[in-house]
Design a protein around this motif. Structure first.
Motif, PDB file in Angstrom:
ATOM      1  N   THR B 144     -49.232 -28.429 -64.160  1.00 35.71           N
ATOM      2  CA  THR B 144     -49.536 -29.652 -63.405  1.00 35.71           C
ATOM      3  C   THR B 144     -50.889 -30.187 -63.860  1.00 35.71           C
ATOM      4  O   THR B 144     -51.844 -29.424 -63.971  1.00 35.71           O
ATOM      5  CB  THR B 144     -49.589 -29.355 -61.892  1.00 35.71           C
ATOM      6  OG1 THR B 144     -48.315 -28.845 -61.477  1.00 35.71           O
ATOM      7  CG2 THR B 144     -49.922 -30.601 -61.090  1.00 35.71           C
ATOM      8  N   ASP B 169     -49.970 -35.794 -63.561  1.00 34.31           N
ATOM      9  CA  ASP B 169     -48.932 -35.535 -62.568  1.00 34.31           C
ATOM     10  C   ASP B 169     -49.418 -35.953 -61.188  1.00 34.31           C
ATOM     11  O   ASP B 169     -48.629 -36.352 -60.336  1.00 34.31           O
ATOM     12  CB  ASP B 169     -48.560 -34.051 -62.568  1.00 34.31           C
ATOM     13  CG  ASP B 169     -47.986 -33.625 -63.896  1.00 34.31           C
ATOM     14  OD1 ASP B 169     -47.011 -34.245 -64.343  1.00 34.31           O
ATOM     15  OD2 ASP B 169     -48.534 -32.691 -64.516  1.00 34.31           O
ATOM     16  N   VAL B 170     -50.725 -35.815 -60.982  1.00 35.11           N
ATOM     17  CA  VAL B 170     -51.334 -36.198 -59.709  1.00 35.11           C
ATOM     18  C   VAL B 170     -52.641 -36.927 -60.035  1.00 35.11           C
ATOM     19  O   VAL B 170     -53.437 -36.438 -60.834  1.00 35.11           O
ATOM     20  CB  VAL B 170     -51.647 -34.960 -58.835  1.00 35.11           C
ATOM     21  CG1 VAL B 170     -52.401 -35.351 -57.568  1.00 35.11           C
ATOM     22  CG2 VAL B 170     -50.369 -34.192 -58.497  1.00 35.11           C
ATOM     23  N   ILE B 192     -49.739 -47.578 -62.860  1.00 38.56           N
ATOM     24  CA  ILE B 192     -48.606 -46.647 -62.761  1.00 38.56           C
ATOM     25  C   ILE B 192     -47.300 -47.435 -62.809  1.00 38.56           C
ATOM     26  O   ILE B 192     -46.363 -47.067 -63.520  1.00 38.56           O
ATOM     27  CB  ILE B 192     -48.684 -45.808 -61.465  1.00 38.56           C
ATOM     28  CG1 ILE B 192     -49.867 -44.841 -61.531  1.00 38.56           C
ATOM     29  CG2 ILE B 192     -47.385 -45.037 -61.245  1.00 38.56           C
ATOM     30  CD1 ILE B 192     -50.171 -44.130 -60.218  1.00 38.56           C
ATOM     31  N   TRP B 204     -40.643 -38.243 -61.490  1.00 34.55           N
ATOM     32  CA  TRP B 204     -41.713 -37.809 -60.593  1.00 34.55           C
ATOM     33  C   TRP B 204     -42.632 -38.989 -60.346  1.00 34.55           C
ATOM     34  O   TRP B 204     -43.125 -39.607 -61.291  1.00 34.55           O
ATOM     35  CB  TRP B 204     -42.488 -36.654 -61.237  1.00 34.55           C
ATOM     36  CG  TRP B 204     -43.781 -36.325 -60.547  1.00 34.55           C
ATOM     37  CD1 TRP B 204     -45.039 -36.588 -61.016  1.00 34.55           C
ATOM     38  CD2 TRP B 204     -43.959 -35.668 -59.295  1.00 34.55           C
ATOM     39  NE1 TRP B 204     -45.979 -36.146 -60.137  1.00 34.55           N
ATOM     40  CE2 TRP B 204     -45.345 -35.572 -59.065  1.00 34.55           C
ATOM     41  CE3 TRP B 204     -43.071 -35.162 -58.340  1.00 34.55           C
ATOM     42  CZ2 TRP B 204     -45.873 -34.990 -57.915  1.00 34.55           C
ATOM     43  CZ3 TRP B 204     -43.595 -34.582 -57.202  1.00 34.55           C
ATOM     44  CH2 TRP B 204     -44.984 -34.500 -56.995  1.00 34.55           C
ATOM     45  N   GLN B 206     -46.023 -40.197 -59.488  1.00 30.77           N
ATOM     46  CA  GLN B 206     -47.380 -39.644 -59.455  1.00 30.77           C
ATOM     47  C   GLN B 206     -48.111 -40.069 -58.180  1.00 30.77           C
ATOM     48  O   GLN B 206     -48.366 -41.265 -57.986  1.00 30.77           O
ATOM     49  CB  GLN B 206     -48.171 -40.154 -60.671  1.00 30.77           C
ATOM     50  CG  GLN B 206     -47.568 -39.748 -62.012  1.00 30.77           C
ATOM     51  CD  GLN B 206     -47.916 -40.737 -63.110  1.00 30.77           C
ATOM     52  OE1 GLN B 206     -47.625 -41.918 -63.008  1.00 30.77           O
ATOM     53  NE2 GLN B 206     -48.552 -40.251 -64.155  1.00 30.77           N
ATOM     54  N   HIS B 229     -45.595 -31.038 -56.466  1.00 34.89           N
ATOM     55  CA  HIS B 229     -45.275 -31.150 -57.893  1.00 34.89           C
ATOM     56  C   HIS B 229     -44.655 -29.861 -58.397  1.00 34.89           C
ATOM     57  O   HIS B 229     -43.683 -29.879 -59.167  1.00 34.89           O
ATOM     58  CB  HIS B 229     -46.520 -31.495 -58.725  1.00 34.89           C
ATOM     59  CG  HIS B 229     -46.194 -31.749 -60.165  1.00 34.89           C
ATOM     60  ND1 HIS B 229     -46.565 -30.889 -61.178  1.00 34.89           N
ATOM     61  CD2 HIS B 229     -45.490 -32.747 -60.753  1.00 34.89           C
ATOM     62  CE1 HIS B 229     -46.106 -31.364 -62.326  1.00 34.89           C
ATOM     63  NE2 HIS B 229     -45.460 -32.484 -62.102  1.00 34.89           N
TER      64      HIS B 229
END
Lengths: 299, 299
Positions: B144, B169-170, B192, B204, B206, B229
């Motif tokens: 991650t 991912d975050v 994004i 996914w 984010q 995640h």
């Protein structure tokens, strides 16, 4: 269009000074065109004449203003000058494989230098956007490396990593009319004294030149430092040695890139995946897997 | 001392939780010790359990403060956490060959992760100092990836290169109590939306988490995003796929490094020099020289 590309004619036109032919060749080598080899082979006999100058430094020191100033000054001397602005961090969206940062060597920079060299440019100026490891690896391919600093830019001399000091042939303290410029020069002198850079035989003493590029001040002094360094390179056999290193880096990078491509293709692309799977499953350690991969390559 | 190194015992002691044994193993893999292979082989059976988290972002966003905050929060959950702070630009004085930036992969990072993983750390946090291409290549090895931003740091969201958006991912917007934080969040949302990142199967989304790391605010929300995640990775088979990519990158880098070393050694180190000389003399172009070098290797 590819089928109609006449590489020999394109090289002839570039050598005759046609800017569009030069641009076309630059994009061919940057794009890793299928006929890249042919292009490089056609350029090779005409290379080896350009003086290659690298220019780097931390953000905010005025690299592009300084490049413009030098460009004008060199042109005033009647020289043809080509500029390559390199930003290794920019192809974030590109694939690493095609950029080929093998061993830190940007794939296309030496090829781009070769295009401008063969096209008859007297000077090739390589300007980097940042000053990370990739940039250091790129400018070290130059005959002479200018490292720019400025008072108040970033953390000043302290921010300049040891490796940047080592690759500098000439230091330029830009924005020399600002407060703190003399502090920057003094700190730089101290760091140079500490770094005790030894080159084979006689040591080149890195000069420090003050400029105010935005006001076009100091260009003559930079050119003089470049000339002195060039003369030193030639008198000490250092130029040949640097070009040997540059060519070795390039040959090695091309060979490794080719080997990487062959490793990926082994067994129709299956060999690497199967070995990798066994590493994920902890049946194999990665070194044993790499040995096995190389054995497959040599079969 | 090398002769007395009992690798098996050292691994046992690291697994028993002795910090000195862990440090010793970390320096063995970082120093490219002659017995590196043996060390990695001994570690391999015990790996694959740690959750690997990468943390990156532009300078000034508070990466080390955020690392400290997460470290404390994870430890409060009873987890053992190891931190690897990576600065690919720091070994400016070191040689590239030993660092082995082959294809952008820092040589020692995957080995360091392996040490901490085998030693039983539940979480390995990889924190990068900058956010250049090398850092992107390193954190993408994580399960991650946290990308930190902050209002007023550098040029804000605009400064974040496309590749960094892709590996995130975050997203964590730190210093969320400052003016401009909501602007940063909004810009990020727009970017994004534009990047339309597609992952295999279900996408996914984010998340964007707000923190004030200096005041220890937001740690729980970051941990929750990490857990979500992680759950997504496992439900989608994405974790296995990432680990396959990580292992492939590593095997490939080891194989290329070995091949590079063999290329340099060919003919007692003479083959590369002689071919390079012919390139400098413009008798050969670098591609033909590289072909010749590879042929010598395969003999």
């Amino acid at each position: 269009v590819t089928g109609q590309l006449d590489v020999g004619e394109l090289v002839d036109r570039a050598r005759a000074g046609q800017p569009r032919a030069v641009s076309r060749l630059l994009s061919l080598v940057e794009d890793d065109h299928p006929r890249l080899r042919e292009v490089v082979r056609a350029l090779t006999p005409y290379t080896g004449n350009a003086q290659v100058i690298g220019l780097t430094g931390p953000p905010g020191v005025g690299k592009s203003t300084s490049t413009s100033m030098l460009l004008a000054a060199l042109r005033a001397q009647g020289k043809r000058v080509g500029v390559l602005a390199i930003d290794p961090s920019s192809p974030f969206t590109g694939s690493l494989a095609t950029r080929g940062h093998l061993g830190g060597l940007s794939w296309s920079t030496p090829q781009s230098v070769r295009v401008l060299d063969a096209a008859g440019f007297d000077v090739v100026l390589i300007e980097t956007v940042g000053v990370g490891q990739s940039e250091v690896d790129i400018v070290r391919l130059a005959d002479t490396v200018l490292v720019l600093l400025a008072p108040g830019a970033g953390d000043g001399v302290q921010a300049v990593k040891a490796g940047v000091l080592e690759i500098a042939d000439v230091f330029v303290v830009n924005k020399a009319d600002r407060d703190g410029a003399e502090t920057t020069v003094r700190e730089l002198k101290n760091m140079i004294a500490l770094s005790r850079r030894e080159l084979r035989g006689r040591r080149w003493r890195q000069p420090i030149v003050r400029t105010v590029a935005a006001q076009n001040q100091g260009a003559e002094e930079v050119l003089q430092a470049l000339d002195e360094h060039r003369a030193w390179l030639e008198s000490e056999g250092e130029l040949a040695s640097r070009r040997q290193i540059r060519a070795r880096t390039e040959v090695e990078a091309i060979a490794l890139r080719e080997l990487r491509s062959r490793l990926a293709d082994l067994g129709g692309g299956e060999a690497l995946e199967m070995l990798t799977k066994r590493v994920v499953d902890r049946e194999l350690d990665p070194f044993t897997a790499a040995d096995e991969l190389i054995r497959t390559l040599r079969r």
